[in-house]
Design an enzyme around this catalytic site. Structure first.
Site, PDB file in Angstrom:
ATOM      1  CB  THR A 131      -1.341   0.051   1.030  1.00  0.00           C
ATOM      2  OG1 THR A 131      -1.575   1.006   1.173  1.00  0.00           O
ATOM      3  CG2 THR A 131      -0.279  -0.240   2.562  1.00  0.00           C
ATOM      4  CG  ASP A 132      -1.148   4.753  -0.632  1.00  0.00           C
ATOM      5  OD1 ASP A 132      -2.049   4.018   0.035  1.00  0.00           O
ATOM      6  OD2 ASP A 132      -1.706   6.353  -1.548  1.00  0.00           O
ATOM      7  CD  GLU A 133      -3.837   3.781   4.542  1.00  0.00           C
ATOM      8  OE1 GLU A 133      -3.106   3.692   5.306  1.00  0.00           O
ATOM      9  OE2 GLU A 133      -4.410   3.520   4.184  1.00  0.00           O
ATOM     10  CE1 TYR A 156      -3.883  -3.018   5.678  1.00  0.00           C
ATOM     11  CE2 TYR A 156      -3.409  -0.320   5.028  1.00  0.00           C
ATOM     12  CZ  TYR A 156      -3.575  -1.671   4.407  1.00  0.00           C
ATOM     13  OH  TYR A 156      -3.589  -2.192   3.250  1.00  0.00           O
ATOM     14  CE  LYS A 160       0.110  -4.403   2.655  1.00  0.00           C
ATOM     15  NZ  LYS A 160      -0.111  -5.651   2.185  1.00  0.00           N
TER      16      LYS A 160
HETATM   17  P1  NAD Z   1     -10.088  -7.486   1.879  1.00  0.00           P
HETATM   18  O1  NAD Z   1      -9.771  -6.878   3.081  1.00  0.00           O
HETATM   19  O2  NAD Z   1     -11.401  -7.118   0.992  1.00  0.00           O
HETATM   20  O3  NAD Z   1      -9.641  -8.866   1.800  1.00  0.00           O
HETATM   21  C1  NAD Z   1      -7.967  -9.652   2.055  1.00  0.00           C
HETATM   22  C2  NAD Z   1      -8.369 -10.882   1.986  1.00  0.00           C
HETATM   23  O4  NAD Z   1      -7.499 -11.953   3.382  1.00  0.00           O
HETATM   24  C3  NAD Z   1     -10.175 -11.350   3.072  1.00  0.00           C
HETATM   25  O5  NAD Z   1     -10.299 -11.927   1.426  1.00  0.00           O
HETATM   26  C4  NAD Z   1      -9.468 -12.751   3.987  1.00  0.00           C
HETATM   27  O6  NAD Z   1     -10.813 -13.769   4.511  1.00  0.00           O
HETATM   28  C5  NAD Z   1      -8.135 -12.753   3.567  1.00  0.00           C
HETATM   29  N1  NAD Z   1      -7.523 -13.480   4.094  1.00  0.00           N
HETATM   30  C6  NAD Z   1      -7.287 -11.939   6.165  1.00  0.00           C
HETATM   31  N2  NAD Z   1      -6.331 -12.828   6.914  1.00  0.00           N
HETATM   32  C7  NAD Z   1      -6.067 -14.388   6.615  1.00  0.00           C
HETATM   33  C8  NAD Z   1      -5.154 -14.930   6.983  1.00  0.00           C
HETATM   34  N3  NAD Z   1      -4.739 -15.547   8.016  1.00  0.00           N
HETATM   35  N4  NAD Z   1      -5.300 -16.419   5.794  1.00  0.00           N
HETATM   36  C9  NAD Z   1      -5.437 -16.602   4.631  1.00  0.00           C
HETATM   37  N5  NAD Z   1      -6.563 -15.184   3.979  1.00  0.00           N
HETATM   38  C10 NAD Z   1      -6.859 -14.415   5.130  1.00  0.00           C
HETATM   39  O7  NAD Z   1      -8.036  -6.141   1.381  1.00  0.00           O
HETATM   40  P2  NAD Z   1      -8.240  -5.221   0.027  1.00  0.00           P
HETATM   41  O8  NAD Z   1      -8.960  -4.910  -0.118  1.00  0.00           O
HETATM   42  O9  NAD Z   1      -8.586  -6.878  -1.045  1.00  0.00           O
HETATM   43  O10 NAD Z   1      -6.698  -5.653   0.233  1.00  0.00           O
HETATM   44  C11 NAD Z   1      -6.002  -7.261  -0.122  1.00  0.00           C
HETATM   45  C12 NAD Z   1      -4.938  -6.831  -0.335  1.00  0.00           C
HETATM   46  O11 NAD Z   1      -4.470  -5.108  -1.117  1.00  0.00           O
HETATM   47  C13 NAD Z   1      -3.997  -5.870   1.244  1.00  0.00           C
HETATM   48  O12 NAD Z   1      -2.803  -6.811   1.314  1.00  0.00           O
HETATM   49  C14 NAD Z   1      -3.684  -4.559   0.776  1.00  0.00           C
HETATM   50  O13 NAD Z   1      -2.912  -4.453   1.995  1.00  0.00           O
HETATM   51  C15 NAD Z   1      -3.343  -4.021  -0.375  1.00  0.00           C
HETATM   52  N6  NAD Z   1      -3.627  -2.757  -0.473  1.00  0.00           N
HETATM   53  C16 NAD Z   1      -4.893  -2.097  -0.265  1.00  0.00           C
HETATM   54  C17 NAD Z   1      -5.606  -1.560  -0.739  1.00  0.00           C
HETATM   55  C18 NAD Z   1      -7.127  -0.768  -1.342  1.00  0.00           C
HETATM   56  O14 NAD Z   1      -7.366   0.181  -1.311  1.00  0.00           O
HETATM   57  N7  NAD Z   1      -8.365  -1.968  -0.657  1.00  0.00           N
HETATM   58  C19 NAD Z   1      -4.533  -1.145  -1.372  1.00  0.00           C
HETATM   59  C20 NAD Z   1      -3.965  -0.904  -1.580  1.00  0.00           C
HETATM   60  C21 NAD Z   1      -3.283  -2.141  -1.206  1.00  0.00           C
HETATM   61  O1  DAU Z   2      -4.053   4.359   0.457  1.00  0.00           O
HETATM   62  C1  DAU Z   2      -4.489   2.884   0.212  1.00  0.00           C
HETATM   63  C2  DAU Z   2      -4.771   1.719   1.458  1.00  0.00           C
HETATM   64  O2  DAU Z   2      -6.560   2.557   0.947  1.00  0.00           O
HETATM   65  C3  DAU Z   2      -5.362   0.293   1.907  1.00  0.00           C
HETATM   66  O3  DAU Z   2      -3.596  -0.048   1.745  1.00  0.00           O
HETATM   67  C4  DAU Z   2      -6.284   0.016   2.701  1.00  0.00           C
HETATM   68  O4  DAU Z   2      -6.176  -1.202   2.442  1.00  0.00           O
HETATM   69  C5  DAU Z   2      -7.633   0.865   2.493  1.00  0.00           C
HETATM   70  O5  DAU Z   2      -8.462   0.533   3.319  1.00  0.00           O
HETATM   71  C6  DAU Z   2      -7.553   2.201   1.862  1.00  0.00           C
HETATM   72  O6  DAU Z   2      -7.323   3.139   3.055  1.00  0.00           O
HETATM   73  P1  DAU Z   2      -7.935   3.861   3.657  1.00  0.00           P
HETATM   74  O7  DAU Z   2      -7.953   4.536   5.113  1.00  0.00           O
HETATM   75  O8  DAU Z   2      -6.870   5.792   2.567  1.00  0.00           O
HETATM   76  O9  DAU Z   2      -9.486   3.953   3.231  1.00  0.00           O
HETATM   77  P2  DAU Z   2     -11.089   4.090   3.698  1.00  0.00           P
HETATM   78  O10 DAU Z   2     -11.631   3.638   2.565  1.00  0.00           O
HETATM   79  O11 DAU Z   2     -10.965   3.444   5.540  1.00  0.00           O
HETATM   80  O12 DAU Z   2     -10.812   5.533   4.572  1.00  0.00           O
HETATM   81  C7  DAU Z   2     -10.794   6.488   2.944  1.00  0.00           C
HETATM   82  C8  DAU Z   2     -10.565   8.172   3.721  1.00  0.00           C
HETATM   83  O13 DAU Z   2     -12.687   8.381   3.783  1.00  0.00           O
HETATM   84  C9  DAU Z   2     -10.184   7.825   4.486  1.00  0.00           C
HETATM   85  O14 DAU Z   2      -9.396   9.649   4.350  1.00  0.00           O
HETATM   86  C10 DAU Z   2     -10.810   7.974   5.687  1.00  0.00           C
HETATM   87  C11 DAU Z   2     -12.301   8.541   5.102  1.00  0.00           C
HETATM   88  N1  DAU Z   2     -13.635   8.321   5.910  1.00  0.00           N
HETATM   89  C12 DAU Z   2     -13.264   6.684   6.068  1.00  0.00           C
HETATM   90  C13 DAU Z   2     -14.728   5.701   6.513  1.00  0.00           C
HETATM   91  C14 DAU Z   2     -14.882   4.666   6.548  1.00  0.00           C
HETATM   92  C15 DAU Z   2     -14.692   8.235   6.760  1.00  0.00           C
HETATM   93  O15 DAU Z   2     -14.308   9.933   6.170  1.00  0.00           O
HETATM   94  N2  DAU Z   2     -15.439   8.284   6.789  1.00  0.00           N
HETATM   95  C16 DAU Z   2     -15.477   6.754   6.977  1.00  0.00           C
HETATM   96  O16 DAU Z   2     -16.597   6.168   7.796  1.00  0.00           O
END
Ligand code: NAD
Ligand code: DAU
Length: 351
Positions: A131-133, A156, A160
């Site tokens: 992630t970019d975080e 988180y 990561k």
């Molecule tokens: P998600 O939470 O939707 O899915 C995570 C999956 O991992 C789920 O299916 C869960 O059951 C599985 N999982 C969790 N713990 C596990 C374990 N111990 N063993 C096996 N499986 C397990 O997540 P996502 O949003 O699809 O993110 C996927 C990946 O991409 C993560 O590594 C996250 O850090 C990264 N990522 C997400 C975003 C985003 O915006 N969602 C952006 C950048 C990177």
């Molecule tokens: O940048 C990549 C990341 O983006 C991933 O690595 C994470 O897995 C993914 O969850 C996401 O993280 P964020 O914290 O940026 O996403 P989230 O959707 O939780 O929140 C986006 C923005 O919206 C953040 O500034 C918080 C705000 N927010 C979020 C929720 C859930 C609100 O204002 N209200 C809300 O109820």
């Protein structure tokens, strides 16, 4: 089968798009989806490919090293695309230990299974999705590049960042061929409605308050999930070993502007008078340690691999909203159980 690839977390949001893409585009690969189906994992995300002859699902926990080792022994994986993780920042603030366990220990368990099972590393690849975080928080100016120092701010992102370090350490110490990518915020179908965009769509649809943290001025860079899956495909096949690629949407938005845009789009789709849904906006207590801004410089992947986002944001949002409106049953299923108590506890309001 030409190749056998392990995808972890394939029942989650991004993982399901990656599995679908690989199963469909590479009929001569066997895709093994390993997921222990936490609250975020859902096999209904993969209904359309579950019967494919080149797809196999395994329910296991990545933290269970013995099971990982025997799985590597059984399938002789050519490569790993590792997405399994705890992924929600708010949950990490409440329960950091779960993030340390899955994101750090789980990643090290997988790396160790690869190390002990792969006799030689010829043609092998361990691809970690990050992630970019990990780069921390930006002010009004600037972008994260692949050489930006790590500065994670939430449990988180710290977990990561640590897993990224372990991936690089296993390459440096044991020679495992690794590649990493760090992506910005994804949105699209099958995203669990605890994240900003699907949460707002769901609440607008149900006439519930729209909880905006702080003043809504935090900035995120949004990318349609299928564009991320396409980048993952390219990096898996063409990315250079030991390299990192940043992936982003060139698409920065303040949270409040996204919420207002969603309100406008949904008012039209639900035949509500203009301005109806935005009345639901409710400013709530800010997220602890809330990162102000993320912005990705994705020129490396563009210049080296020719990848660019394909969808304009409004087009992607329209596709996403339509999907959620058409998939009410999916939403009902994933918001039953743990979701209601999580929601009530987190927002201290009526679910
Ligand atoms: P998600 O939470 O939707 O899915 C995570 C999956 O991992 C789920 O299916 C869960 O059951 C599985 N999982 C969790 N713990 C596990 C374990 N111990 N063993 C096996 N499986 C397990 O997540 P996502 O949003 O699809 O993110 C996927 C990946 O991409 C993560 O590594 C996250 O850090 C990264 N990522 C997400 C975003 C985003 O915006 N969602 C952006 C950048 C990177
Ligand atoms: O940048 C990549 C990341 O983006 C991933 O690595 C994470 O897995 C993914 O969850 C996401 O993280 P964020 O914290 O940026 O996403 P989230 O959707 O939780 O929140 C986006 C923005 O919206 C953040 O500034 C918080 C705000 N927010 C979020 C929720 C859930 C609100 O204002 N209200 C809300 O109820």
């Amino acid at each position: 089968m030409k190749k056998t690839i392990l995808v972890t977390g394939g029942a989650g949001f991004i993982g399901s798009h990656v599995v679908r893409r690989f199963v469909t585009n590479y009929p001569d690969y066997l895709i093994v989806n390993l997921d222990n189906l936490t609250y975020a994992g859902n096999l209904n995300n993969l209904k359309d490919v579950e019967a494919a002859p080149n797809y196999k699902f395994v329910k296991e926990d990545i933290c269970d090293f013995k099971s990982m080792e025997s799985l590597f022994g059984k399938y002789s994986f050519d490569g790993v695309i590792h997405l399994a993780a705890e992924s929600h920042v708010d949950r990490s603030i409440k329960n950091p230990l779960a993030f340390i366990e899955t994101n750090i220990l789980g990643t090290v368990s997988l790396l160790s299974a690869a190390k002990s099972s792969w006799k030689d590393f010829d043609g092998k690849r361990f691809y970690h999705i990050s992630t970019d975080e990990v780069y921390g928080s930006l002010g009004e100016e600037g972008f994260f590049t692949e050489t930006t120092s790590y500065d994670p701010q939430s449990p988180y992102s710290a977990s990561k960042a640590s897993s990224d370090h372990f991936v690089r350490a296993y390459s440096n110490t044991y020679g495992i061929p690794v590649v990493l990518s760090n992506c910005s915020n994804n949105y699209g179908p099958f995203q669990f409605p605890e994240k900003l965009i699907p949460l707002m769509i769901n609440n607008i649809r149900n006439n519930k308050p729209l909880p905006v943290y702080g003043k809504g001025e935090n900035v995120r860079d949004w990318l349609y999930v299928e564009d991320h899956a396409r980048a993952i495909d390219l990096i898996y096949h063409q990315g250079k070993v030991d390299e990192t690629y940043n992936i982003g949407g060139f698409n920065e938005w303040k949270n409040i502007d996204i919420v207002n845009l969603l309100c406008d789009l949904l008012d039209k789709k639900l035949n509500r008078p203009p301005g109806t849904s935005s009345k639901l906006i409710t400013y709530v207590t800010d997220r602890a340690g809330h990162d102000h801004r993320y912005a990705i410089d994705a020129s490396k992947i563009k210049n080296e691999l020719g990848w660019e986002p394909s969808l304009q944001f409004e087009e992607g949002l329209n596709k996403t909203i339509d999907w959620y409106l058409e998939n009410e049953q999916w939403l009902q299923e994933v918001t039953s159980g743990d979701y209601q108590s999580y929601y009530q506890e987190h927002y201290k309001t009526e679910a």
